[in-house]
Motif scaffolding. Sequence first.
Motif, PDB file in Angstrom:
ATOM      1  N   MET A   1       0.840  -1.202   0.000  1.00  0.00           N
ATOM      2  CA  MET A   1       0.000   0.000   0.000  1.00  0.00           C
ATOM      3  C   MET A   1       0.873   1.250   0.000  1.00  0.00           C
ATOM      4  O   MET A   1       1.864   1.317   0.720  1.00  0.00           O
ATOM      5  CB  MET A   1      -0.913  -0.005   1.234  1.00  0.00           C
ATOM      6  CG  MET A   1      -1.954   1.109   1.207  1.00  0.00           C
ATOM      7  SD  MET A   1      -3.117   0.991   2.587  1.00  0.00           S
ATOM      8  CE  MET A   1      -2.072   1.531   3.926  1.00  0.00           C
ATOM      9  N   THR A   2       0.530   2.217  -0.815  1.00  0.00           N
ATOM     10  CA  THR A   2       1.307   3.449  -0.931  1.00  0.00           C
ATOM     11  C   THR A   2       1.154   4.306   0.328  1.00  0.00           C
ATOM     12  O   THR A   2       0.042   4.535   0.815  1.00  0.00           O
ATOM     13  CB  THR A   2       0.857   4.268  -2.152  1.00  0.00           C
ATOM     14  OG1 THR A   2       1.000   3.468  -3.323  1.00  0.00           O
ATOM     15  CG2 THR A   2       1.683   5.532  -2.293  1.00  0.00           C
ATOM     16  N   THR A   3       2.293   4.756   0.876  1.00  0.00           N
ATOM     17  CA  THR A   3       2.275   5.648   2.033  1.00  0.00           C
ATOM     18  C   THR A   3       2.127   7.081   1.544  1.00  0.00           C
ATOM     19  O   THR A   3       2.864   7.537   0.665  1.00  0.00           O
ATOM     20  CB  THR A   3       3.567   5.514   2.847  1.00  0.00           C
ATOM     21  OG1 THR A   3       3.702   4.157   3.268  1.00  0.00           O
ATOM     22  CG2 THR A   3       3.539   6.415   4.059  1.00  0.00           C
ATOM     23  N   LEU A   4       1.159   7.792   2.103  1.00  0.00           N
ATOM     24  CA  LEU A   4       0.906   9.170   1.695  1.00  0.00           C
ATOM     25  C   LEU A   4       1.518  10.150   2.697  1.00  0.00           C
ATOM     26  O   LEU A   4       1.566   9.899   3.897  1.00  0.00           O
ATOM     27  CB  LEU A   4      -0.591   9.424   1.576  1.00  0.00           C
ATOM     28  CG  LEU A   4      -1.331   8.624   0.497  1.00  0.00           C
ATOM     29  CD1 LEU A   4      -2.819   8.918   0.535  1.00  0.00           C
ATOM     30  CD2 LEU A   4      -0.762   8.929  -0.895  1.00  0.00           C
ATOM     31  N   ASN A   5       1.974  11.259   2.158  1.00  0.00           N
ATOM     32  CA  ASN A   5       2.570  12.320   2.965  1.00  0.00           C
ATOM     33  C   ASN A   5       1.716  13.569   2.852  1.00  0.00           C
ATOM     34  O   ASN A   5       1.466  14.063   1.747  1.00  0.00           O
ATOM     35  CB  ASN A   5       3.995  12.615   2.474  1.00  0.00           C
ATOM     36  CG  ASN A   5       4.710  13.630   3.340  1.00  0.00           C
ATOM     37  OD1 ASN A   5       4.399  13.775   4.519  1.00  0.00           O
ATOM     38  ND2 ASN A   5       5.670  14.340   2.756  1.00  0.00           N
ATOM     39  N   SER A  28       0.387  13.598  -1.057  1.00  0.00           N
ATOM     40  CA  SER A  28       1.069  12.957  -2.182  1.00  0.00           C
ATOM     41  C   SER A  28       1.844  11.742  -1.684  1.00  0.00           C
ATOM     42  O   SER A  28       2.153  11.648  -0.488  1.00  0.00           O
ATOM     43  CB  SER A  28       2.023  13.947  -2.871  1.00  0.00           C
ATOM     44  OG  SER A  28       2.987  14.423  -1.946  1.00  0.00           O
ATOM     45  N   PRO A  29       2.174  10.792  -2.574  1.00  0.00           N
ATOM     46  CA  PRO A  29       2.912   9.605  -2.146  1.00  0.00           C
ATOM     47  C   PRO A  29       4.306   9.969  -1.630  1.00  0.00           C
ATOM     48  O   PRO A  29       4.943  10.906  -2.119  1.00  0.00           O
ATOM     49  CB  PRO A  29       3.010   8.763  -3.434  1.00  0.00           C
ATOM     50  CG  PRO A  29       1.911   9.263  -4.309  1.00  0.00           C
ATOM     51  CD  PRO A  29       1.773  10.724  -3.996  1.00  0.00           C
ATOM     52  N   GLU A  32      10.269   7.542  -3.428  1.00  0.00           N
ATOM     53  CA  GLU A  32      11.235   6.459  -3.290  1.00  0.00           C
ATOM     54  C   GLU A  32      12.578   7.039  -2.863  1.00  0.00           C
ATOM     55  O   GLU A  32      12.992   8.099  -3.357  1.00  0.00           O
ATOM     56  CB  GLU A  32      11.384   5.714  -4.613  1.00  0.00           C
ATOM     57  CG  GLU A  32      10.155   4.912  -5.028  1.00  0.00           C
ATOM     58  CD  GLU A  32       9.959   3.678  -4.174  1.00  0.00           C
ATOM     59  OE1 GLU A  32      10.969   3.137  -3.670  1.00  0.00           O
ATOM     60  OE2 GLU A  32       8.794   3.269  -3.987  1.00  0.00           O
TER      61      GLU A  32
END
Length: 337
Positions: A1-5, A28-29, A32
């Motif tokens: 699952m994408t971590t959002l900031n 936003s994601p 990397e």
Amino acid sequence: MTTLNRQLRLKARPEQLVGPEHFDLVQSPVPELAEGQALVRVLYLSMDPTNRVWMSDVPQYMPPVAIGQTMRGLGLGRVVASRSAHFAEGDLVQGLVGWQDYAVIDDKRAKDWVKLPPHPPVALPTLLGACGFSGLTAYYGLTDIAPVQAGETLVVSAAAGSVGSIAGQIGKLRGARVVGIAGGADKCRHLVEDLGFDVAVDYKAEDFKKKLAEATPDGVHVNFENVGGAVMRAVMSRMVNDGRVALCGLIANYAASGRPSDDYSVIIVKRLTVRGFLVFDYRDAEKGVRELTQWVLQGRIKAGETVTEGLENAPKVLNRLFDGSTVGKLVLKVGDE
């Protein structure tokens, strides 16, 4: 699952107090990580008057925060992922994390970050207050910038705040007679009864100048100045010849739409030494942190924090520095361990 900031980005420069309308809350994601980078989960933000300065497009010691840029802010957090040679997963770090959930550290700027003990002996908010930059500001202000001696009179303005409360207690440890200036009877009582100040003077009182004169019968040897404006003028008028001023802040001016024109001819008349300073001048602060932590653990300095929650609340929380509704260090909790 994408971590959002989540990030609070400056949308418009406030003229006076800060509001949600001056920021965009952007999600936003998390990027990397590249080689030589680490990802920090922001846990606490330090809410400081300098945040308001950074929002203004005026000459200052760091470039103003640009429109569209994530708001600059000091804080601490835990490294949750790393491709860095300097920071490992699990490290507790302090630095300019910004008003966001996650910050990326680059090894090229490693010197700008402080690695804290992974399991510190004091609470995390205290590492931003009495044992952090607030405490260090008070410590170096009274040991290096304007050293106060036993038997002298020290006046501290904004004395119930994060820096002033520690400065007054350090003054007592050094044997000075300490007079604190704060707003309201409750804060003044707190300074004397809880923190050990000798006298507290309410700057909101109609007879403030009279009370200040009564509290400083031998004049003022050292002024630890946090406020500026009318409060600073009143204290400066009580200075002895060859007195010293540690000019830490001018919070009375930060949220004003214009810059006041003050007459400081008293500096000449009384041959005062006035030194402005920033805690960032002291890159190697290990000695100060060690001594402050010992004082806190020994009970010789009482640390106090007002802890609030929610990144989205940062703008309105910051205003509490200017409306007098906080005591001690103001800290915003952003995330859980």
